[in-house]
Design a protein around this motif. Sequence first.
Motif, PDB file in Angstrom:
ATOM      1  N   GLN A 166     -46.554  -0.223   3.246  1.00  0.00           N
ATOM      2  CA  GLN A 166     -45.298  -1.019   3.261  1.00  0.00           C
ATOM      3  C   GLN A 166     -45.943  -2.525   3.573  1.00  0.00           C
ATOM      4  O   GLN A 166     -47.115  -2.675   3.608  1.00  0.00           O
ATOM      5  CB  GLN A 166     -44.699  -0.930   4.264  1.00  0.00           C
ATOM      6  CG  GLN A 166     -43.556   0.507   3.775  1.00  0.00           C
ATOM      7  CD  GLN A 166     -42.177  -0.562   3.508  1.00  0.00           C
ATOM      8  OE1 GLN A 166     -42.339  -0.495   1.906  1.00  0.00           O
ATOM      9  NE2 GLN A 166     -41.025  -0.027   3.931  1.00  0.00           N
TER      10      GLN A 166
ATOM     11  N   CYS B 294     -38.164 -10.221   3.496  1.00  0.00           N
ATOM     12  CA  CYS B 294     -37.291 -10.301   3.892  1.00  0.00           C
ATOM     13  C   CYS B 294     -36.250  -8.540   2.656  1.00  0.00           C
ATOM     14  O   CYS B 294     -37.022  -9.490   2.027  1.00  0.00           O
ATOM     15  CB  CYS B 294     -36.157 -11.013   4.278  1.00  0.00           C
ATOM     16  SG  CYS B 294     -36.439 -12.035   6.011  1.00  0.00           S
TER      17      CYS B 294
ATOM     18  N   GLU C 193     -31.941  -1.687   4.938  1.00  0.00           N
ATOM     19  CA  GLU C 193     -32.727  -1.788   6.150  1.00  0.00           C
ATOM     20  C   GLU C 193     -33.074  -1.145   6.898  1.00  0.00           C
ATOM     21  O   GLU C 193     -32.613  -1.193   7.658  1.00  0.00           O
ATOM     22  CB  GLU C 193     -32.699  -3.439   6.155  1.00  0.00           C
ATOM     23  CG  GLU C 193     -32.048  -4.097   4.689  1.00  0.00           C
ATOM     24  CD  GLU C 193     -31.891  -5.777   5.487  1.00  0.00           C
ATOM     25  OE1 GLU C 193     -32.310  -6.211   6.906  1.00  0.00           O
ATOM     26  OE2 GLU C 193     -31.051  -6.674   4.697  1.00  0.00           O
ATOM     27  N   GLY C 194     -34.744  -0.864   7.204  1.00  0.00           N
ATOM     28  CA  GLY C 194     -35.211   0.185   8.220  1.00  0.00           C
ATOM     29  C   GLY C 194     -35.300   1.216   8.294  1.00  0.00           C
ATOM     30  O   GLY C 194     -36.134   2.498   8.887  1.00  0.00           O
ATOM     31  N   CYS C 195     -34.615   2.137   6.575  1.00  0.00           N
ATOM     32  CA  CYS C 195     -34.723   3.610   7.329  1.00  0.00           C
ATOM     33  C   CYS C 195     -35.604   3.667   5.959  1.00  0.00           C
ATOM     34  O   CYS C 195     -36.373   5.188   6.113  1.00  0.00           O
ATOM     35  CB  CYS C 195     -33.573   3.710   6.273  1.00  0.00           C
ATOM     36  SG  CYS C 195     -33.150   3.583   4.888  1.00  0.00           S
TER      37      CYS C 195
ATOM     38  N   ARG D 297     -39.562   3.460   4.738  1.00  0.00           N
ATOM     39  CA  ARG D 297     -41.166   3.036   6.115  1.00  0.00           C
ATOM     40  C   ARG D 297     -42.439   4.002   4.899  1.00  0.00           C
ATOM     41  O   ARG D 297     -41.446   4.656   4.095  1.00  0.00           O
ATOM     42  CB  ARG D 297     -40.737   3.176   6.779  1.00  0.00           C
ATOM     43  CG  ARG D 297     -40.375   3.482   8.106  1.00  0.00           C
ATOM     44  CD  ARG D 297     -40.290   3.577   9.496  1.00  0.00           C
ATOM     45  NE  ARG D 297     -38.902   3.731  10.161  1.00  0.00           N
ATOM     46  CZ  ARG D 297     -38.007   3.712  10.729  1.00  0.00           C
ATOM     47  NH1 ARG D 297     -37.480   4.405   9.819  1.00  0.00           N
ATOM     48  NH2 ARG D 297     -37.383   4.142  11.466  1.00  0.00           N
TER      49      ARG D 297
ATOM     50  N   THR E 257     -40.449  -5.460   1.221  1.00  0.00           N
ATOM     51  CA  THR E 257     -41.409  -4.983   2.310  1.00  0.00           C
ATOM     52  C   THR E 257     -41.984  -4.003   1.114  1.00  0.00           C
ATOM     53  O   THR E 257     -43.142  -3.031   1.731  1.00  0.00           O
ATOM     54  CB  THR E 257     -40.886  -4.566   3.675  1.00  0.00           C
ATOM     55  OG1 THR E 257     -39.794  -4.255   3.014  1.00  0.00           O
ATOM     56  CG2 THR E 257     -40.425  -6.202   4.026  1.00  0.00           C
TER      57      THR E 257
ATOM     58  N   ILE F 213     -30.718   3.716  10.172  1.00  0.00           N
ATOM     59  CA  ILE F 213     -31.577   2.916  10.462  1.00  0.00           C
ATOM     60  C   ILE F 213     -32.675   3.076  12.031  1.00  0.00           C
ATOM     61  O   ILE F 213     -33.204   3.389  11.834  1.00  0.00           O
ATOM     62  CB  ILE F 213     -30.790   1.553  11.219  1.00  0.00           C
ATOM     63  CG1 ILE F 213     -30.113   0.946  10.270  1.00  0.00           C
ATOM     64  CG2 ILE F 213     -31.491   0.696  11.882  1.00  0.00           C
ATOM     65  CD1 ILE F 213     -28.983  -0.127  10.375  1.00  0.00           C
ATOM     66  N   CYS F 214     -32.052   3.814  13.580  1.00  0.00           N
ATOM     67  CA  CYS F 214     -32.630   4.289  13.705  1.00  0.00           C
ATOM     68  C   CYS F 214     -32.793   5.505  13.767  1.00  0.00           C
ATOM     69  O   CYS F 214     -33.908   6.142  14.808  1.00  0.00           O
ATOM     70  CB  CYS F 214     -32.420   4.067  15.295  1.00  0.00           C
ATOM     71  SG  CYS F 214     -30.730   4.846  15.780  1.00  0.00           S
TER      72      CYS F 214
ATOM     73  N   CYS G  62     -26.741  -0.014  16.449  1.00  0.00           N
ATOM     74  CA  CYS G  62     -28.002  -0.623  15.207  1.00  0.00           C
ATOM     75  C   CYS G  62     -26.798  -1.848  14.318  1.00  0.00           C
ATOM     76  O   CYS G  62     -27.319  -2.648  14.086  1.00  0.00           O
ATOM     77  CB  CYS G  62     -28.340   0.095  14.066  1.00  0.00           C
ATOM     78  SG  CYS G  62     -29.651   0.916  15.098  1.00  0.00           S
TER      79      CYS G  62
ATOM     80  N   PRO H   1     -26.281  -3.072   5.483  1.00  0.00           N
ATOM     81  CA  PRO H   1     -27.408  -2.735   4.526  1.00  0.00           C
ATOM     82  C   PRO H   1     -27.387  -2.219   3.797  1.00  0.00           C
ATOM     83  O   PRO H   1     -28.270  -1.649   3.126  1.00  0.00           O
ATOM     84  CB  PRO H   1     -28.337  -2.393   6.184  1.00  0.00           C
ATOM     85  CG  PRO H   1     -27.178  -2.094   7.151  1.00  0.00           C
ATOM     86  CD  PRO H   1     -25.574  -2.915   6.818  1.00  0.00           C
TER      87      PRO H   1
END
Length: 271
Positions: A91, A96, A137-139, A141, A187, A220-221, A242, A254
Amino acid sequence: MPVPCGKMNRSEERGSKPSHHQAICIADHSSHATEAPGEALRFHEDARGAQVHLDEVGCIARRCATFHDGIVFSQRPVWPGERVALRVLRQEGGWCGGLRVGFTRLDPARVSAPCLPPFVCPDLELQSPTWASLLPEGCVRAGSIVCFWVNRRGWLYAKVNAGRPLLLRKDVLMGAPLWAVMDVYGTTKAIELLDPATPMVPGEEAVPDLKGTSGEECVICFHHAANTRLVPCGHSHFCSSCAQRVFRDTAKCPVCRWQIEEVALGTGECS
């Protein structure tokens, strides 16, 4: 020898006249891809974005610079229900958005690489019969394992690690060969194709529809329970914290990028 830019879009698939402002270069090849269905998936060695570098065996795709021009295709068509599995290797901050995945009727063996657009969404979708979506987004990595597939009804699903399958789209046109298409975007800096049969790849499980399931984890989290629903798209894979943050920051889902008008509780009451 390449021929002048041709035009190809969904209207062309239906037999109507294509739009004059949507064009993509097609190389003049007499045959379509005929790879054996059982052959392991790898990236097509020629049809790739201007910033993409492939390893020697065609399993790793790296974007060299900027945040775009990272489109890659599978070297053979993918069967309905067949899992396309990949690992995110690297990443890069400062951008964005991230990885896009989907399917296309565009045969990469007939694509002139210099004419590929910089983005799969919306550029390649506008120029050809292509259906893709960004992942939430965010899930995703570095180290995440992503599987995606399309079923016989034309529904596009994706799964990240051991999470529940996410319904991304319901409009993939079936009835013709489909190649996997990925955009190493934003990313997401590098990805590696995997064998879905390996133990590290999440196995199959029942696929839910757009409504969340009791006990589902926020995508997400990965900590709180998913207990909200985004209006009007209906995606419900997020906890209230979230979901409210996404609503405040971007007001776009998302999963599908639809505009969020409100965040509703699981009971249907607006929060």
